[in-house]
Design an enzyme around this catalytic site. Structure first.
Site, PDB file in Angstrom:
ATOM      1  N   GLY A  12     -29.254   3.470  24.226  1.00 55.75           N
ATOM      2  CA  GLY A  12     -29.630   2.274  23.489  1.00 55.75           C
ATOM      3  C   GLY A  12     -29.894   1.105  24.399  1.00 55.75           C
ATOM      4  O   GLY A  12     -29.451  -0.020  24.155  1.00 55.75           O
ATOM      5  N   ALA A  13     -30.685   1.360  25.457  1.00 54.34           N
ATOM      6  CA  ALA A  13     -30.836   0.362  26.523  1.00 54.34           C
ATOM      7  C   ALA A  13     -32.130  -0.447  26.438  1.00 54.34           C
ATOM      8  O   ALA A  13     -32.464  -1.161  27.379  1.00 54.34           O
ATOM      9  CB  ALA A  13     -30.767   1.054  27.887  1.00 54.34           C
ATOM     10  N   SER A  14     -32.824  -0.387  25.328  1.00 56.73           N
ATOM     11  CA  SER A  14     -34.068  -1.148  25.225  1.00 56.73           C
ATOM     12  C   SER A  14     -33.833  -2.591  24.813  1.00 56.73           C
ATOM     13  O   SER A  14     -34.750  -3.413  24.890  1.00 56.73           O
ATOM     14  CB  SER A  14     -35.012  -0.473  24.224  1.00 56.73           C
ATOM     15  OG  SER A  14     -34.485  -0.535  22.906  1.00 56.73           O
ATOM     16  N   ASP A  61     -32.744  10.758  20.811  1.00 54.02           N
ATOM     17  CA  ASP A  61     -31.806  10.353  19.773  1.00 54.02           C
ATOM     18  C   ASP A  61     -30.451  10.945  20.143  1.00 54.02           C
ATOM     19  O   ASP A  61     -30.296  12.171  20.200  1.00 54.02           O
ATOM     20  CB  ASP A  61     -32.264  10.887  18.417  1.00 54.02           C
ATOM     21  CG  ASP A  61     -31.429  10.375  17.256  1.00 54.02           C
ATOM     22  OD1 ASP A  61     -30.235  10.065  17.465  1.00 54.02           O
ATOM     23  OD2 ASP A  61     -31.954  10.298  16.125  1.00 54.02           O
ATOM     24  N   ASN A  89     -23.656   3.305  24.447  1.00 53.44           N
ATOM     25  CA  ASN A  89     -23.867   1.998  23.845  1.00 53.44           C
ATOM     26  C   ASN A  89     -24.708   2.041  22.566  1.00 53.44           C
ATOM     27  O   ASN A  89     -24.706   1.082  21.799  1.00 53.44           O
ATOM     28  CB  ASN A  89     -24.554   1.086  24.880  1.00 53.44           C
ATOM     29  CG  ASN A  89     -25.121  -0.174  24.268  1.00 53.44           C
ATOM     30  OD1 ASN A  89     -24.388  -1.112  23.955  1.00 53.44           O
ATOM     31  ND2 ASN A  89     -26.443  -0.206  24.067  1.00 53.44           N
ATOM     32  N   TYR A 160     -18.748   0.261  10.486  1.00 54.52           N
ATOM     33  CA  TYR A 160     -18.889   0.033  11.929  1.00 54.52           C
ATOM     34  C   TYR A 160     -17.522  -0.073  12.609  1.00 54.52           C
ATOM     35  O   TYR A 160     -17.251   0.606  13.609  1.00 54.52           O
ATOM     36  CB  TYR A 160     -19.704  -1.235  12.169  1.00 54.52           C
ATOM     37  CG  TYR A 160     -19.782  -1.666  13.615  1.00 54.52           C
ATOM     38  CD1 TYR A 160     -20.661  -1.036  14.499  1.00 54.52           C
ATOM     39  CD2 TYR A 160     -18.979  -2.693  14.102  1.00 54.52           C
ATOM     40  CE1 TYR A 160     -20.732  -1.420  15.830  1.00 54.52           C
ATOM     41  CE2 TYR A 160     -19.050  -3.089  15.428  1.00 54.52           C
ATOM     42  CZ  TYR A 160     -19.927  -2.450  16.278  1.00 54.52           C
ATOM     43  OH  TYR A 160     -19.984  -2.830  17.609  1.00 54.52           O
TER      44      TYR A 160
END
Length: 254
Positions: A12-14, A61, A89, A160
């Site tokens: 999730g590094a974008s 994914d 992350n 969450y």
């Protein structure tokens, strides 16, 4: 192993914390795998910031075991060495908007499943994909991203918060199992970060309250958390495993 000798995967590094973390590792000389699932353009912007000679964007994914395995194989072929450090992350289908959060009467088990799959299944898949190479090298660094909200649920994001509490359980169990292989497993738990895509829907008044309630009198930034993640990947943390470091300016004192 020094950070500059590591191949670091940030899921999730974008955007947000993931992007900040990837860039911090890049500045320290590490080779960085910028994982993304939807936003190829932003992922490539992170790669450009780090340098294309030391980073690569790979779509996968994290909930899909086959895609994760291919990502690890792709990274190894690209850099000529396996991934040594994993930052779990990735955040799946969630925004921090207290006005729209579901309460007991409206939340469904499917909401919990979505977050459990992102936090637990995602981490499980990366651990399985990386464990063999790490054990062979007798070196590995796993850093899972948690939240201070499961210790102090000032906003009760039931799905969450609960998934991150479960992730701490996974962190400690994996620390116990993998320690003999030279692999450390830790968690870094930030507070509400100012300001990321995920927290963009949070009213400014909430950030003001956090600032006033925090000993450091500031809202934690993605970079603040990223540097703590860097500690767990560094030689300075070589005897630390199974721990949860809360990085929120002192709002929650564990």
């Amino acid at each position: 192993m020094d950070i500059r000798d590591q191949v670091v995967l940030v899921t999730g590094a974008s955007r947000g914390l993931g992007a900040a973390t990837a860039k911090v590792f890049g500045r320290e000389g590490a080779k960085v795998v910028v994982n993304y699932v939807n936003n190829e353009v932003k992922a490539n912007e992170v790669v450009s910031s780090i340098g294309k000679d030391r980073s690569i964007a790979i779509r996968a994914d994290v909930r899909n075991e086959k895609e994760v395995k291919r990502m690890f194989e792709h990274a190894r072929a690209h850099f000529g060495q396996p991934i040594t450090t994993i930052v779990n992350n990735a955040l799946i289908d969630f925004t921090f908007n207290g006005d729209q959060k579901k309460n007991l009467d409206t939340i469904e088990w499917s909401d919990f499943q979505t977050q459990f799959e992102g936090s637990i299944l995602g981490a499980l898949n990366t651990l399985k994909a990386g464990r063999h190479d790490m054990a062979e090298a007798h070196f590995g660094k796993i850093i899972n991203i948690g939240t201070n909200l499961f210790q102090n649920p000032v906003v009760a994001y039931h799905d969450y918060n609960t998934s991150k509490a479960a992730l701490l359980g996974l962190t400690r169990n994996m620390a116990k199992e993998l320690g003999a292989d030279g692999i450390t497993v830790n968690m870094v738990s930030g507070g509400l970060l100012e300001k990321t895509d995920a927290s963009a829907a949070t009213p400014d008044a909430v950030f003001s309250i956090i600032k006033e309630s925090t000993p450091l009198q500031k809202v934690t930034s993605p970079e603040d958390v990223a540097y703590s993640i860097l500690f767990f990947a560094s030689p300075w943390s070589r005897a630390v495993t199974g721990q949860n470091l809360v990085v929120d300016g002192g709002l929650v004192m564990d």
